[in-house]
Scaffold this motif. Structure first.
Motif, PDB file in Angstrom:
ATOM      1  N   LEU A 143       0.827  -1.203   0.000  1.00 62.27           N
ATOM      2  CA  LEU A 143       0.000   0.000   0.000  1.00 62.27           C
ATOM      3  C   LEU A 143       0.866   1.259   0.000  1.00 62.27           C
ATOM      4  CD1 LEU A 143      -2.782   1.257   0.071  1.00 62.27           C
ATOM      5  CD2 LEU A 143      -2.755   1.048   2.576  1.00 62.27           C
ATOM      6  N   GLU A 144       1.919   1.280   0.811  1.00 61.39           N
ATOM      7  CA  GLU A 144       2.806   2.450   0.846  1.00 61.39           C
ATOM      8  C   GLU A 144       3.452   2.698  -0.510  1.00 61.39           C
ATOM      9  OE1 GLU A 144       2.621   0.097   2.962  1.00 61.39           O
ATOM     10  OE2 GLU A 144       2.593   0.837   5.022  1.00 61.39           O
ATOM     11  N   ASN A 145       3.903   1.637  -1.162  1.00 65.62           N
ATOM     12  CA  ASN A 145       4.514   1.790  -2.478  1.00 65.62           C
ATOM     13  C   ASN A 145       3.490   2.199  -3.539  1.00 65.62           C
ATOM     14  OD1 ASN A 145       6.912   1.040  -1.307  1.00 65.62           O
ATOM     15  ND2 ASN A 145       6.894  -1.047  -2.098  1.00 65.62           N
ATOM     16  N   ALA A 146       2.252   1.745  -3.374  1.00 61.13           N
ATOM     17  CA  ALA A 146       1.198   2.179  -4.293  1.00 61.13           C
ATOM     18  C   ALA A 146       0.948   3.674  -4.139  1.00 61.13           C
ATOM     19  CB  ALA A 146      -0.079   1.390  -4.034  1.00 61.13           C
ATOM     20  N   HIS A 147       0.990   4.158  -2.910  1.00 59.48           N
ATOM     21  CA  HIS A 147       0.821   5.598  -2.682  1.00 59.48           C
ATOM     22  C   HIS A 147       1.936   6.399  -3.358  1.00 59.48           C
ATOM     23  CE1 HIS A 147      -1.700   4.786   1.185  1.00 59.48           C
ATOM     24  NE2 HIS A 147      -2.430   4.744   0.089  1.00 59.48           N
ATOM     25  N   SER A 148       3.157   5.912  -3.248  1.00 57.75           N
ATOM     26  CA  SER A 148       4.271   6.621  -3.883  1.00 57.75           C
ATOM     27  C   SER A 148       4.167   6.593  -5.401  1.00 57.75           C
ATOM     28  CB  SER A 148       5.602   6.008  -3.436  1.00 57.75           C
ATOM     29  OG  SER A 148       5.722   4.661  -3.879  1.00 57.75           O
ATOM     30  N   ALA A 149       3.572   5.534  -5.945  1.00 52.88           N
ATOM     31  CA  ALA A 149       3.417   5.435  -7.401  1.00 52.88           C
ATOM     32  C   ALA A 149       2.395   6.427  -7.937  1.00 52.88           C
ATOM     33  CB  ALA A 149       3.011   4.016  -7.793  1.00 52.88           C
ATOM     34  N   MET A 150       1.497   6.911  -7.074  1.00 51.92           N
ATOM     35  CA  MET A 150       0.460   7.836  -7.518  1.00 51.92           C
ATOM     36  C   MET A 150       1.041   9.121  -8.101  1.00 51.92           C
ATOM     37  SD  MET A 150      -2.444   6.415  -7.179  1.00 51.92           S
ATOM     38  CE  MET A 150      -1.745   4.784  -7.404  1.00 51.92           C
ATOM     39  N   GLU A 151       2.255   9.482  -7.709  1.00 55.67           N
ATOM     40  CA  GLU A 151       2.877  10.699  -8.226  1.00 55.67           C
ATOM     41  C   GLU A 151       3.127  10.624  -9.730  1.00 55.67           C
ATOM     42  OE1 GLU A 151       6.402  11.309  -6.005  1.00 55.67           O
ATOM     43  OE2 GLU A 151       5.386  11.471  -4.059  1.00 55.67           O
ATOM     44  N   ASN A 152       3.286   9.406 -10.247  1.00 55.81           N
ATOM     45  CA  ASN A 152       3.596   9.230 -11.666  1.00 55.81           C
ATOM     46  C   ASN A 152       2.451   8.597 -12.450  1.00 55.81           C
ATOM     47  OD1 ASN A 152       6.307  10.218 -11.385  1.00 55.81           O
ATOM     48  ND2 ASN A 152       6.851   8.250 -10.450  1.00 55.81           N
ATOM     49  N   ILE A 153       1.276   8.578 -11.861  1.00 58.31           N
ATOM     50  CA  ILE A 153       0.115   8.008 -12.530  1.00 58.31           C
ATOM     51  C   ILE A 153      -0.851   9.137 -12.868  1.00 58.31           C
ATOM     52  CG2 ILE A 153      -1.906   6.512 -12.229  1.00 58.31           C
ATOM     53  CD1 ILE A 153      -0.204   4.660 -10.599  1.00 58.31           C
ATOM     54  N   TYR A 154      -1.320   9.158 -14.119  1.00 56.98           N
ATOM     55  CA  TYR A 154      -2.090  10.296 -14.612  1.00 56.98           C
ATOM     56  C   TYR A 154      -3.567   9.977 -14.825  1.00 56.98           C
ATOM     57  CZ  TYR A 154       2.299  12.725 -15.145  1.00 56.98           C
ATOM     58  OH  TYR A 154       3.495  13.333 -14.885  1.00 56.98           O
ATOM     59  N   GLY A 155      -3.941   8.723 -14.831  1.00 56.50           N
ATOM     60  CA  GLY A 155      -5.349   8.379 -15.012  1.00 56.50           C
ATOM     61  C   GLY A 155      -6.089   8.276 -13.693  1.00 56.50           C
ATOM     62  N   ASP A 156      -7.417   8.193 -13.765  1.00 50.18           N
ATOM     63  CA  ASP A 156      -8.214   7.949 -12.569  1.00 50.18           C
ATOM     64  C   ASP A 156      -7.773   6.634 -11.930  1.00 50.18           C
ATOM     65  OD1 ASP A 156      -9.638  10.229 -12.891  1.00 50.18           O
ATOM     66  OD2 ASP A 156     -11.428   9.282 -13.717  1.00 50.18           O
ATOM     67  N   THR A 157      -7.514   6.678 -10.647  1.00 52.14           N
ATOM     68  CA  THR A 157      -7.029   5.484  -9.947  1.00 52.14           C
ATOM     69  C   THR A 157      -7.794   5.318  -8.642  1.00 52.14           C
ATOM     70  OG1 THR A 157      -4.822   5.852 -10.854  1.00 52.14           O
ATOM     71  CG2 THR A 157      -5.014   4.273  -9.064  1.00 52.14           C
ATOM     72  N   THR A 158      -8.194   4.088  -8.357  1.00 48.00           N
ATOM     73  CA  THR A 158      -8.887   3.763  -7.111  1.00 48.00           C
ATOM     74  C   THR A 158      -8.165   2.604  -6.431  1.00 48.00           C
ATOM     75  OG1 THR A 158     -11.028   4.442  -8.038  1.00 48.00           O
ATOM     76  CG2 THR A 158     -11.071   3.047  -6.076  1.00 48.00           C
ATOM     77  N   ILE A 159      -7.931   2.744  -5.148  1.00 47.28           N
ATOM     78  CA  ILE A 159      -7.338   1.667  -4.352  1.00 47.28           C
ATOM     79  C   ILE A 159      -8.386   1.183  -3.361  1.00 47.28           C
ATOM     80  CG2 ILE A 159      -5.515   0.997  -2.750  1.00 47.28           C
ATOM     81  CD1 ILE A 159      -3.759   3.152  -3.920  1.00 47.28           C
ATOM     82  N   ILE A 160      -8.729  -0.080  -3.460  1.00 48.43           N
ATOM     83  CA  ILE A 160      -9.697  -0.687  -2.544  1.00 48.43           C
ATOM     84  C   ILE A 160      -8.934  -1.543  -1.549  1.00 48.43           C
ATOM     85  CG2 ILE A 160     -11.713  -2.190  -2.342  1.00 48.43           C
ATOM     86  CD1 ILE A 160     -12.418  -1.477  -5.215  1.00 48.43           C
ATOM     87  N   ASN A 161      -8.976  -1.190  -0.292  1.00 43.72           N
ATOM     88  CA  ASN A 161      -8.302  -1.940   0.758  1.00 43.72           C
ATOM     89  C   ASN A 161      -9.311  -2.840   1.472  1.00 43.72           C
ATOM     90  OD1 ASN A 161      -5.625  -0.615   0.553  1.00 43.72           O
ATOM     91  ND2 ASN A 161      -6.749   1.198   1.220  1.00 43.72           N
TER      92      ASN A 161
END
Length: 324
Positions: free
Chosen positions: A52-70
């Motif tokens: 989850l932490e690494n997914a959060h850091s990846a958000m800086e380089n992601i440009y499309g709509d993104t949803t994380i379901i925990n």
């Protein structure tokens, strides 16, 4: 020119801290290249590492709509993917069940063109590198199923919205999407690709065994046929032992009354009864699951990241600002 349809991609993650960043960024780059509108849905199946932490850091380089379901606990692939599919809104939905990706992501666009160009509602991709355990399972399931299945190991899948809605509307609580998609009756094709790297086979664990049992019990008559077969086998064996006992009684005067024969008969008879009882118990448990009507999954939190401006637009804005 980019495709004007809206597509969704559902990803499954469980303890994938080393793969998550690369998978998300490369998937976002691929979607941006081929589609004007898209979303990425990541289902975090109660990861206990830094996924989850690494997914959060990846958000800086992601440009499309993104949803994380925990999810609030470990659900397994099938129920976790249901959480993402219920959330998806695309006209076409990609399903990727593992972040150990062994194909070039441009294959996703090839799957899309196959669906739109040839009129298929389900397009699956496989490298044909399945282990012997998977091949044996699918061979057995395809043979004994009453649905005339043609299942195989799939690494990615594309379904149309109408197919997904038809699958989601099925009332069964035992969810095995491959078979449920076949049950909808929509057309399907399989694309074979050459793997860019060789993946290690999935280990046999409790989740895989449970899923295999669910599939065999819910989508075939394997259990009932096995019970009927064993009933016939033990009935014939009992007749044989009865005839053997009568033969010895009338024609073999020196025979000692057989404790061993009696024990063999009793042991095999009770073994068959216990096995048949176990199969009946499996079907009873499925009935209980359907009656309880519990939700497929429980969600801890949902994080949503809105679309950023594409890189090209950002570059143009910077160039225009510097020119002024």
């Amino acid at each position: 020119m980019k495709e004007q349809v809206f597509v969704s991609t559902v990803l499954y993650a469980h303890n994938n801290e080393h793969e998550i960043v690369q998978a998300l960024t490369e998937l976002d780059r691929t979607m941006m290249t081929y589609f004007q509108h898209y979303e990425i849905i990541l289902v975090n199946d109660f990861s206990q590492d830094k996924t989850l932490e690494n997914a959060h850091s990846a958000m800086e380089n992601i440009y499309g709509d993104t949803t994380i379901i925990n999810l609030s606990r470990k659900h397994g692939v099938e129920h976790a993917m249901m959480a993402g599919l219920n959330k998806s809104m695309g006209d076409f939905v990609f399903e990727i069940e593992s972040l150990f990706i062994d194909f070039n992501l441009d294959l996703l666009y090839e799957m899309f063109k196959t669906a739109t160009g040839k009129g298929f509602d389900i397009v699956a991709a496989t490298s044909g590198q399945a282990g012997w355990k998977s091949r044996m399972f699918y061979r057995i399931l395809n043979r004994v199923s009453y649905l005339n299945l043609s299942l195989s190991t799939e690494t990615a899948r594309l379904v149309t919205r109408r197919t997904l809605n038809a699958m989601l509307n099925l009332k069964e609580k035992v969810r095995y999407r491959k078979a449920l998609y076949e049950l909808t009756g929509y057309s399907k094709t399989l694309i074979n690709y050459k793997a860019v790297n060789r993946l290690t086979g999935r280990k046999v664990n409790r989740e895989n065994i449970s899923l295999a049992v669910d599939a065999l019990v819910s989508f075939s008559h394997f259990g009932l046929r096995a019970a009927h077969l064993l009933t016939g086998v033990f009935f014939l064996f009992s007749l044989f032992m009865g005839g053997y006992a009568l033969y010895n009684y009338f024609f073999n005067q020196s025979v000692v009354q057989g404790w061993t024969t009696l024990m063999i008969l009793i042991s095999l008879g009770f073994a068959g009864l216990f096995f048949i009882g176990g199969i009946i118990g499996e079907y009873t448990s499925r009935i209980l699951i359907e009656i309880q009507n519990r939700p497929f999954y429980s969600t801890k939190s949902v994080e949503m990241y809105k679309e950023k401006k594409p890189r090209l637009e950002l570059i143009k804005e910077k160039e225009s600002a510097s020119g002024q």
